[in-house]
Structure formats: structure tokens, C-alpha cells
Design an enzyme around this catalytic site. Structure first.
Site, short mmCIF file in Angstrom:
data_model
loop_
_atom_site.label_atom_id
_atom_site.label_comp_id
_atom_site.label_asym_id
_atom_site.label_seq_id
_atom_site.Cartn_x
_atom_site.Cartn_y
_atom_site.Cartn_z
N PRO A 3 0.73 -1.42 -0.09
CA PRO A 3 0.04 -0.09 -0.10
C PRO A 3 0.97 1.31 0.00
O PRO A 3 1.92 1.23 0.74
CB PRO A 3 -0.79 -0.09 1.52
CG PRO A 3 0.13 -0.96 1.92
CD PRO A 3 1.07 -2.05 1.10
N GLY A 4 0.43 2.21 -0.84
CA GLY A 4 1.30 3.81 -0.72
C GLY A 4 0.31 4.61 -0.34
O GLY A 4 0.26 5.17 0.80
N ARG A 5 -0.77 4.95 -1.31
CA ARG A 5 -1.69 5.80 -1.07
C ARG A 5 -2.43 5.96 0.19
O ARG A 5 -2.68 6.87 1.26
CB ARG A 5 -2.83 5.86 -1.99
CG ARG A 5 -3.70 7.26 -1.90
CD ARG A 5 -4.97 7.12 -2.98
NE ARG A 5 -4.59 6.53 -4.42
CZ ARG A 5 -4.36 7.15 -5.53
NH1 ARG A 5 -4.30 8.54 -5.26
NH2 ARG A 5 -4.00 6.47 -6.68
N CYS A 65 1.48 29.46 -15.91
CA CYS A 65 1.08 29.92 -17.13
C CYS A 65 0.25 29.08 -18.05
O CYS A 65 0.74 28.89 -19.31
CB CYS A 65 2.07 30.93 -17.97
SG CYS A 65 2.67 32.24 -16.79
N1 LLP Z 1 2.61 -1.42 -6.05
C1 LLP Z 1 2.80 -1.20 -7.42
C2 LLP Z 1 3.40 -2.12 -8.24
C3 LLP Z 1 2.19 -0.16 -7.76
O1 LLP Z 1 2.37 0.20 -9.22
C4 LLP Z 1 1.51 1.13 -7.03
C5 LLP Z 1 1.22 2.15 -7.39
C6 LLP Z 1 1.39 0.57 -5.77
C7 LLP Z 1 1.96 -0.70 -5.06
C8 LLP Z 1 0.72 1.48 -4.77
O2 LLP Z 1 -0.38 1.59 -5.02
P1 LLP Z 1 -1.35 2.61 -3.97
O3 LLP Z 1 -1.48 1.57 -2.84
O4 LLP Z 1 -0.77 4.02 -3.65
O5 LLP Z 1 -2.62 2.55 -4.89
N2 LLP Z 1 0.06 8.95 -9.37
C9 LLP Z 1 -1.17 8.47 -9.26
C10 LLP Z 1 -1.10 6.97 -8.55
C11 LLP Z 1 -0.08 6.03 -9.25
C12 LLP Z 1 -0.05 4.81 -8.64
C13 LLP Z 1 0.97 3.81 -9.19
N3 LLP Z 1 1.43 2.53 -8.87
C14 LLP Z 1 -2.21 9.29 -8.36
O6 LLP Z 1 -1.76 10.31 -8.02
O7 LLP Z 1 -3.25 8.86 -8.29
#
Ligand code: LLP
Length: 421
Positions: free
Chosen positions: A276-278, A346
Site C-alpha cells: 500500500p502507498g496511498r 501560465c
Molecule cells: N505496487 C505497485 C506495483 C504499484 O504500481 C503501485 C502504484 C503501488 C503498489 C501502490 O499503489 P497505492 O496503494 O498507492 O494505490 N500518481 C497516481 C497513482 C499512481 C499509482 C502507481 N502505482 C495518483 O496520484 O493517483
């Protein structure tokens, strides 16, 4: 839940008034809450209790070393996608055996870096990558632990730019070809095939697509075991969404997600990893900005703030919604106003919100973008020669600048002018 609340009429980050941080570092800036980061990590860790597991934070979401160290000290592993992220994780004190390496385009140099410094596993995404990994490992006298990322052809029902699990996406190998690719991997002496990896997308607000993908992974595990592979680790990716608008229906909780994992995969006896990241960083961060001007247009009012698309690109890039609130709590019953909220860059794309109803604010007031902790600072740029904005970490009543604002000189002096000029 987060730790950004109004107290005595002033927005606080934990126990620190946001306005106090603004006075110390200037605007715009990012501020993160330690308690929120730790709470979100803990929710995942608890959700997988009873399973052998590791929560590998997807550090692409917010990669400041202070954030990494906070999570690593609580027991998190890291999911990295570049040599730079690998080096950052190591610099923040994360041991190699807690780092997984994802990504479709790992170069031989990046692979070498990780093999040298130690790695938990590579999540391999193609046959050519597998060949390079095998050759590199053999040349270094090492054996690389791998999972293979499969593409389950599942619709994650999220924004098209962040969906990754459909067959037309660049990610993973088609699940229909998995047995053949696993046989190839098993024939390579530089690889140790330990498991399966899957990640179908980001900001998922429903468990159904995850469950569909994980069921396919469960079937594949049985098939691959029957083919003689010792499948003992499943990396299930990240992707669980967060509530961006406060009136949104809340997405499923980590606890529901964990229960679904146990239900679909628990019987296999595999070690489970998630990335998890977000959900860990998103609601643990604000971007704080100052109103420069309130400008009356022909049929609308513009709130021109000192933060711009280069500082937080999500609205411009994904039409993303962020709650924007005043740092001084509005008086009860105060009349709301309607603004287009824009930055100084801009181009018209530098718009954070159109026709946004919010409490009235004036030039000089501070506003905070909620849910800006993930994919905020990490996606920022210096477009329009605007220096990267500082990052601040709060822990109870203390705060520290964890990345300072560069001076104009520092930014400009990175260029070199060739001698013929
Ligand atoms: N694992 C892999 C292989 C991934 O590609 C990603 C996210 C994650 C884990 C983490 O996913 P999360 O839990 O954060 O959903 N910039 C975009 C989001 C791009 C996500 C890319 N991959 C935004 O601002 O919504």
C-alpha cells in the site's frame, strides 16, 4: 482518520498550529503527520494478523527519508521501483531483505545495485527482464529471488491512467501464459522462483476487483505447485483507495481488505506481502498555500494561490478532487463563497478546482489541501522555475523540516553553460 483538526479555531497538524509552520518555512509547503502515517501502517499490519506477512510501503507515494524511517521503524518493508528509490530506502535505514523491487523497466545497472546491496525479491514483469536478471545474478555469483507479476485481466474500475491489471496495460505477463513463463524461470540457474505478484491498479474503492484477481492468483498457485514450483510467497500489490471528499462513501477499510485476503488466499499457507502507498500516506499529508489574490472574472471569482500544478499535479493530471479548507476555522454559519482555485503557472490546466464552494477567504489567508500526502511532493517539478516546496514532519508538538526549500541560486546553478556561449 487523520490528525489534521481545528482546535480553538486554528487548523492543527497533531499538536502544532499549521499557521506556525507556515510562519517558519513560508508557503507553499507539505506537512505530514507521524501519528497518521503510523496509524495507517498499523491498520494494514493488524488486518493481516494471523498470516505470515510483510507490509511493504509503496514509497513512490511519498518518499522522503523521514517518512521511510518512520514507517521502517514500525516494521514496514518497502516496495521500490527504481535505483533511486532503492538507494533512498537503504539511506533511510531499511535493510535489503525488507525491500521488494517492482517495475516494468528495471535496468541491468539497477538490478546490480539491488543484488549488491541485498534484496528481498524482484517482481519480474517480462521474459527479457528475466534473462537480464538471470545473467546479471550469474555474473555476480548470486541467485536472485523472484516472483513473477501476472496480469490477471481484471478491470480495477478506477481512473484509466492508474489502472494496471487489464490485458492492454503494460504490466506483468498475461496470466494465461504464466505456466510457460514459470517453467522458463525455473530453468534459469541465477533465479530462485519463490512466488507470484499481482497489482491491478490504484485508488480502488471496491474490493470486488481485488477479490477477482486474488482468486485467479489462488488458482494459479495450485497449478504452479502441481507443476513442481515451490510457491511460498504472494505479493498482492497495493491499490486500496482513500476518501478524498469528506462526503464520499468511505472505501473499504484495511480490515475488510485483510479479511478478504484471508478468505481467498489464507488456505494456501503462503507468506503474504502487500504494497500500500496511498492509504498510508495520502491522508497523512496536507499541502498548505497562501492566497495571493482574489480576482473577479466576468462570471466567476478566482482564488489565485501560491501553490501550483508543479507542486501538486493530481488535479491537472487525473482530474483529482482535493478538499481545500481555510487554516482559520470559519465562523459557524459563515456564508460560503464560490471560487475557481488556481495557481500562478501560465496554463489553464493549472486549476485545482472549478466552481468550488468553500468558506470565504481573502488575500493573505492560508488554505490547506487535504489528502495531499500521497503522490504530492513526489510528483512535483520545477516547471516555471518554481523551486520544489519544503516538506515538514510533525510528531505530536514538534515539527521538523525534512526537506528544505532550495534557494533560487541552488536551482539555477544546476545548469551549466557550455564554453562556446
Ligand atoms: N505496487 C505497485 C506495483 C504499484 O504500481 C503501485 C502504484 C503501488 C503498489 C501502490 O499503489 P497505492 O496503494 O498507492 O494505490 N500518481 C497516481 C497513482 C499512481 C499509482 C502507481 N502505482 C495518483 O496520484 O493517483
Amino acid at each position: 482518520m487523520d490528525h489534521f483538526l481545528y482546535r480553538n479555531g486554528a487548523l492543527h497538524a497533531e499538536d502544532v498550529p499549521v499557521a506556525e509552520i507556515a510562519a517558519a518555512v513560508g508557503t507553499p509547503f507539505y506537512v505530514y503527520s507521524t501519528a497518521t502515517l503510523l496509524r495507517h501502517f498499523q491498520l494494514f499490519d493488524d488486518a493481516l494478523e494471523g498470516l505470515d506477512h510483510l507490509v511493504c510501503y509503496a514509497m513512490k507515494a511519498a518518499s522522503n527519508q523521514a517518512i521511510l524511517a518512520t514507517l521502517a521503524q514500525a516494521g514496514a518493508g518497502m516496495d521500490v521501483v527504481s535505483g533511486g528509490e532503492y538507494m533512498r530506502a537503504k539511506a533511510a535505514g531499511v535493510p535489503g531483505d525488507k525491500i521488494v523491487f517492482s517495475g516494468v523497466g528495471k535496468t541491468a545497472a539497477e538490478i546490480r545495485l539491488a543484488l549488491e546491496g541485498g534484496i528481498r525479491q524482484f517482481n519480474v514483469e517480462s521474459e527479457p527482464e528475466m534473462e537480464v536478471l538471470n545473467a546479471t545474478a550469474l555474473a555476480m555469483g548470486k541467485i536472485a529471488p523472484i516472483t513473477i507479476r501476472v496480469n490477471p485481466d481484471v478491470d480495477a474500475k478506477t481512473h484509466a491512467k492508474i489502472a494496471t491489471g487489464k490485458s492492454e496495460n503494460k504490466f506483468g505477463i498475461p496470466i494465461s501464459r504464466a505456466r510457460e513463463v514459470y517453467a522458463l524461470a525455473a530453468s534459469m540457474d541465477g533465479l530462485d522462483v519463490i512466488g507470484i505478484d499481482v497489482h491491478i491498479g490504484s485508488q480502488l474503492t471496491d474490493l470486488a476487483p481485488f477479490e477477482l484477481a486474488y482468486q485467479k492468483v489462488a488458482e494459479l498457485t495450485e497449478q504452479l505447485r502441481a507443476d513442481g514450483h515451490d510457491i511460498r510467497r504472494l505479493d498482492l500489490g497495493g491499490g486500496l483507495g482513500i476518501p478524498y471528499a469528506r462526503d464520499n462513501q468511505a472505501p473499504p477499510l484495511p480490515l475488510d481488505y485483510g479479511a478478504m485476503i484471508k478468505r481467498t488466499l489464507g488456505h494456501l499457507g503462503c507468506e503474504i506481502e502487500i504494497e500500500p502507498g496511498r492509504l498510508i500516506a495520502g491522508n497523512a499529508g496536507l499541502m498548505v498555500s497562501e492566497v495571493i489574490y482574489v480576482k473577479s472574472g466576468e462570471d466567476r471569482d478566482f482564488l489565485i494561490i501560491d501553490g501550483a500544478m508543479n507542486d501538486l499535479i493530481r488535479p491537472a493530471m487525473y482530474e483529482a478532487y482535493h478538499d481545500i479548507i481555510p487554516v482559520v476555522e470559519p465562523a459557524p454559519g459563515a456564508e460560503p463563497a464560490t471560487f475557481d482555485i488556481v495557481g500562478p503557472v501560465c496554463e489553464t490546466g493549472d486549476t485545482f478546482a472549478r466552481g468550488r464552494q468553500m468558506p470565504a477567504v481573502a488575500a493573505g489567508d492560508l488554505v490547506a489541501f487535504r489528502s495531499a500526502g500521497a503522490y504530492g511532493a513526489v510528483m512535483s517539478s520545477e516547471y516555471n522555475s518554481r523551486p520544489l516546496i519544503p516538506e515538514v514532519l510533525v510528531n505530536e508538538d514538534q515539527f521538523a523540516v525534512i526537506r528544505r526549500r532550495p534557494t533560487f541560486d541552488e536551482m539555477i546553478k544546476r545548469d551549466t553553460i557550455p564554453e562556446w556561449l
